[in-house]
Design an enzyme around this catalytic site. Structure first.
Site, PDB file in Angstrom:
ATOM      1  N   MET A  97     -11.822   5.175   4.704  1.00 59.20           N
ATOM      2  CA  MET A  97     -10.890   5.611   5.771  1.00 59.20           C
ATOM      3  C   MET A  97     -11.443   5.545   7.003  1.00 59.20           C
ATOM      4  SD  MET A  97      -8.368   6.163   4.004  1.00 59.20           S
ATOM      5  CE  MET A  97      -7.312   6.939   5.239  1.00 59.20           C
ATOM      6  N   ASP A 150      -8.345   1.516   6.254  1.00 55.29           N
ATOM      7  CA  ASP A 150      -7.155   2.143   6.001  1.00 55.29           C
ATOM      8  C   ASP A 150      -6.970   3.120   7.506  1.00 55.29           C
ATOM      9  OD1 ASP A 150      -4.512   3.123   5.680  1.00 55.29           O
ATOM     10  OD2 ASP A 150      -5.109   4.047   3.708  1.00 55.29           O
ATOM     11  N   GLY A 151      -6.083   2.851   8.478  1.00 56.66           N
ATOM     12  CA  GLY A 151      -5.897   3.543   9.465  1.00 56.66           C
ATOM     13  C   GLY A 151      -6.229   3.167  10.760  1.00 56.66           C
ATOM     14  N   GLY A 152      -5.358   2.930  11.787  1.00 55.09           N
ATOM     15  CA  GLY A 152      -5.458   2.363  13.196  1.00 55.09           C
ATOM     16  C   GLY A 152      -6.130   0.943  12.996  1.00 55.09           C
ATOM     17  N   HIS A 208       1.015  -1.219   0.093  1.00 53.45           N
ATOM     18  CA  HIS A 208       0.108  -0.077  -0.099  1.00 53.45           C
ATOM     19  C   HIS A 208       0.996   1.307  -0.075  1.00 53.45           C
ATOM     20  CE1 HIS A 208      -3.934   2.223   0.871  1.00 53.45           C
ATOM     21  NE2 HIS A 208      -3.035   2.778   1.874  1.00 53.45           N
ATOM     22  N   GLY A 255      -3.631  11.289   6.135  1.00 58.81           N
ATOM     23  CA  GLY A 255      -2.613  12.414   6.326  1.00 58.81           C
ATOM     24  C   GLY A 255      -1.248  11.880   7.300  1.00 58.81           C
ATOM     25  N   PHE A 256      -1.691  11.002   8.158  1.00 56.47           N
ATOM     26  CA  PHE A 256      -0.633  10.340   9.176  1.00 56.47           C
ATOM     27  C   PHE A 256      -0.696   8.928   9.398  1.00 56.47           C
ATOM     28  CE2 PHE A 256      -1.247  14.971   9.727  1.00 56.47           C
ATOM     29  CZ  PHE A 256      -0.121  15.536   9.372  1.00 56.47           C
ATOM     30  N   GLY A 257       0.587   8.244   9.558  1.00 57.18           N
ATOM     31  CA  GLY A 257       0.123   6.859  10.252  1.00 57.18           C
ATOM     32  C   GLY A 257       0.179   7.092  11.766  1.00 57.18           C
ATOM     33  N   GLY A 258      -0.335   5.906  12.236  1.00 59.08           N
ATOM     34  CA  GLY A 258      -0.142   5.776  13.914  1.00 59.08           C
ATOM     35  C   GLY A 258      -1.304   6.505  14.391  1.00 59.08           C
TER      36      GLY A 258
HETATM   37  C1  DX5 Z   1      -3.167   7.476   6.356  1.00 57.94           C
HETATM   38  C2  DX5 Z   1      -2.735   6.655   5.439  1.00 57.94           C
HETATM   39  C3  DX5 Z   1      -2.468   5.213   5.841  1.00 57.94           C
HETATM   40  C4  DX5 Z   1      -1.391   5.066   7.047  1.00 57.94           C
HETATM   41  C5  DX5 Z   1      -1.898   4.056   8.003  1.00 57.94           C
HETATM   42  O1  DX5 Z   1      -3.556   8.766   5.679  1.00 57.94           O
HETATM   43  O2  DX5 Z   1      -3.634   6.396   4.235  1.00 57.94           O
HETATM   44  O3  DX5 Z   1      -2.290   4.247   4.778  1.00 57.94           O
HETATM   45  O4  DX5 Z   1      -0.102   4.746   6.420  1.00 57.94           O
HETATM   46  O5  DX5 Z   1      -0.832   3.957   8.992  1.00 57.94           O
HETATM   47  P1  DX5 Z   1      -1.510   3.041  10.474  1.00 57.94           P
HETATM   48  O6  DX5 Z   1      -1.944   1.847   9.870  1.00 57.94           O
HETATM   49  O7  DX5 Z   1      -0.348   3.370  11.127  1.00 57.94           O
HETATM   50  O8  DX5 Z   1      -2.757   3.894  10.847  1.00 57.94           O
HETATM   51 ZN    ZN Z   2      -3.414   4.674   2.556  1.00 50.95          ZN
END
Ligand code: DX5
Ligand code: ZN
Length: 219
Positions: free
Chosen positions: A136, A175-177, A32, A141-144
């Site tokens: 979503m 996707d996300g968390g 991804h 915008g961000f991981g974690g």
């Molecule tokens: C967020 C991204 C995700 C992100 C998920 O905007 O689209 O793909 O990398 O990261 P995690 O799994 O750490 O929440």
């Molecule tokens: Zn993503």
């Protein structure tokens, strides 16, 4: 069978190719790739040249998640760089139907992502044209970030929309968390593709992490 798609947003960018190989070995199904433009989302990642540079690192499909404004202008660049499937955001497309068909005309499966604040109803006029819906489960915008619980309601709505129309071939991605705690609930609500960044790259044993996410779905 649940598809596991590690997000390279959580990888080490200084050794991206190696970090892609690591998750392929760990049993991942898709890679991804989070493309962010600093406008549609408040973060900037990478574009076609970086994707092209790591294309030879793996045979796994590149699942490209475009978090960019006006994605229709650069679809060809992402495909040339090695994208195997492309997902655009409903909120970022002025002519969503046209953009989906532009992806399909180029021979790639097309996905549409919806943000946490976007109702599932926006999918209704285009659901027949899709190969994948991305719900979503955080604001992009961000991981974690932490999983947003209302996503489960939206997942059930998407699954019902697909079931009512007999569209069983359409993937439902989250996707996300996503981690071992949230995976069982999203799968139960209808997701069949799990994106995970931190829950895979944040672990020392990536194979155990991938297997754990899959197992979560079997509980
Ligand atoms: C967020 C991204 C995700 C992100 C998920 O905007 O689209 O793909 O990398 O990261 P995690 O799994 O750490 O929440
Ligand atoms: Zn993503």
């Amino acid at each position: 069978m649940t598809i596991i798609a590690p997000s390279i947003l959580s990888a080490n960018f200084a050794s991206l190719g190696e970090d892609i190989k690591v998750v392929e070995k760990a049993g991942a199904d898709w890679i991804h790739i989070d493309v962010m433009d600093g406008r549609f989302v408040p973060n900037l990642t990478f574009g076609p040249p970086v994707i092209a540079a790591v294309r030879s690192a793996t045979k796994l499909p590149f699942d490209v998640h475009l978090m960019i404004e006006r994605p229709e202008l650069s679809l060809g660049d992402y495909i040339a760089a090695g994208a195997d499937r492309i997902t655009v955001h409903a909120e970022a497309c002025l002519h969503l139907h046209r953009t989906i068909h532009a992806i399909k005309e180029k021979g790639l499966p097309a996905g549409v992502a919806i943000n946490p604040g976007t109702p599932v109803a926006v999918l209704e006029p285009i659901i027949h044209d899709l190969d994948l819906v991305l719900v979503m489960t955080v604001n992009p915008g961000f991981g974690g970030q932490s999983f947003i619980p209302y996503s489960l309601v939206k997942l059930r709505q998407v699954r019902a929309m697909l079931d009512e129309r007999g569209l069983n071939h359409v993937h439902v991605q989250v996707d996300g968390g996503i981690n071992q705690e949230t995976a069982p609930a999203v799968i139960q609500a209808g997701a069949d593709v799990l994106v995970a960044g931190n829950a895979i790259y944040g672990q020392n044993d990536r194979a155990a992490a991938v297997a754990g996410l899959r197992l979560g779905g079997q509980q």
